[in-house]
Design a protein around this motif. Structure first.
Motif, PDB file in Angstrom:
ATOM      1  N   ALA A 183      -6.720   2.653  -2.639  1.00 23.40           N
ATOM      2  CA  ALA A 183      -5.421   3.148  -2.165  1.00 23.40           C
ATOM      3  C   ALA A 183      -4.981   2.397  -0.908  1.00 23.40           C
ATOM      4  O   ALA A 183      -3.814   1.995  -0.794  1.00 23.40           O
ATOM      5  N   SER A 184      -5.895   2.200   0.020  1.00 25.11           N
ATOM      6  CA  SER A 184      -5.524   1.483   1.252  1.00 25.11           C
ATOM      7  C   SER A 184      -5.164   0.032   0.956  1.00 25.11           C
ATOM      8  O   SER A 184      -4.275  -0.536   1.591  1.00 25.11           O
ATOM      9  N   THR A 204       9.434   2.076  -4.057  1.00 22.18           N
ATOM     10  CA  THR A 204       8.139   2.609  -4.470  1.00 22.18           C
ATOM     11  C   THR A 204       7.600   1.786  -5.620  1.00 22.18           C
ATOM     12  O   THR A 204       8.312   1.514  -6.583  1.00 22.18           O
ATOM     13  N   LYS A 205       6.316   1.400  -5.506  1.00 24.54           N
ATOM     14  CA  LYS A 205       5.675   0.663  -6.593  1.00 24.54           C
ATOM     15  C   LYS A 205       5.181   1.641  -7.641  1.00 24.54           C
ATOM     16  O   LYS A 205       4.736   2.731  -7.327  1.00 24.54           O
ATOM     17  N   ASP A 237       5.036  -4.397   0.031  1.00 25.65           N
ATOM     18  CA  ASP A 237       6.146  -5.032   0.737  1.00 25.65           C
ATOM     19  C   ASP A 237       6.941  -3.958   1.468  1.00 25.65           C
ATOM     20  O   ASP A 237       8.050  -3.613   1.082  1.00 25.65           O
ATOM     21  N   ALA A 238       6.334  -3.401   2.491  1.00 20.31           N
ATOM     22  CA  ALA A 238       6.965  -2.319   3.250  1.00 20.31           C
ATOM     23  C   ALA A 238       6.299  -2.257   4.616  1.00 20.31           C
ATOM     24  O   ALA A 238       5.277  -2.909   4.855  1.00 20.31           O
ATOM     25  N   ILE A 277       5.172   4.817  -0.057  1.00 18.36           N
ATOM     26  CA  ILE A 277       5.034   3.366  -0.232  1.00 18.36           C
ATOM     27  C   ILE A 277       4.568   3.017  -1.640  1.00 18.36           C
ATOM     28  O   ILE A 277       5.060   2.080  -2.255  1.00 18.36           O
ATOM     29  N   SER A 278       3.593   3.781  -2.149  1.00 17.62           N
ATOM     30  CA  SER A 278       3.015   3.493  -3.465  1.00 17.62           C
ATOM     31  C   SER A 278       2.525   4.795  -4.091  1.00 17.62           C
ATOM     32  O   SER A 278       1.572   5.396  -3.595  1.00 17.62           O
TER      33      SER A 278
END
Length: 163
Positions: free
Chosen positions: A72-73, A3-4, A80-81, A134-135
């Protein structure tokens, strides 16, 4: 899956991708608004529930929400996922968002619009969950959108019941 966390390094931003990512929801929202402009004018004549905001507020809020959605998109697209599911959910909710305005304002299908909005609401939740994985910043950027659509569901239900 890593997770970023929120860090901005402007040298790492792909400005072309960011502008495109923001332009997509703005274009979808703009086209939807343009297609429903006559329906939005007639909306002022229907019975509205308490807490209905003034009409001038809607384009301001939606513009901010579409910009946040685009950012967000971009964060998801740049991660990197494996982002295919998250971006697919994002695209689906964007299509659902586009058509809700047409069903509600132009067609005045208030009950159908409410059901459609509940489907949109579900896809927003699924998109948020997918983005959060993811983030975290991308997931948080969808939170105001989720809240506004929840409020829109209240307004949609109120319009249905009062008309």
């Amino acid at each position: 899956m890593k997770t970023k966390y929120f860090e901005i390094n402007t040298s790492e931003i792909n400005w072309s991708n960011l502008i495109t990512a923001v332009a997509i929801p703005l274009a979808v929202g703009g086209l939807s608004a343009w297609l429903t402009k006559d329906g939005m004018k007639s909306f002022a004549s229907v019975n509205q529930p308490p807490l209905t905001p003034p009409m001038w507020l809607f384009p301001i809020v939606w513009t901010i929400l579409f910009i946040l959605m685009g950012i967000a998109s971009y964060l998801i697209y740049s991660a990197d996922a494996d982002t295919s599911m998250a971006l697919t959910l994002y695209a689906i909710q964007l299509v659902l968002n586009f058509f809700w305005s047409i069903w509600f304002f132009n067609c005045r299908w208030y009950l159908f619009s409410l059901i459609w909005l509940l489907c949109l609401w579900g896809f927003i939740i699924a998109t948020m969950v997918s983005f959060f994985r993811i983030s975290k910043p991308a997931g948080y950027m969808l939170l105001p959108y989720f809240i506004w659509v929840s409020f829109a569901a209240y307004l949609n239900l109120g319009v249905y019941l009062l008309n």
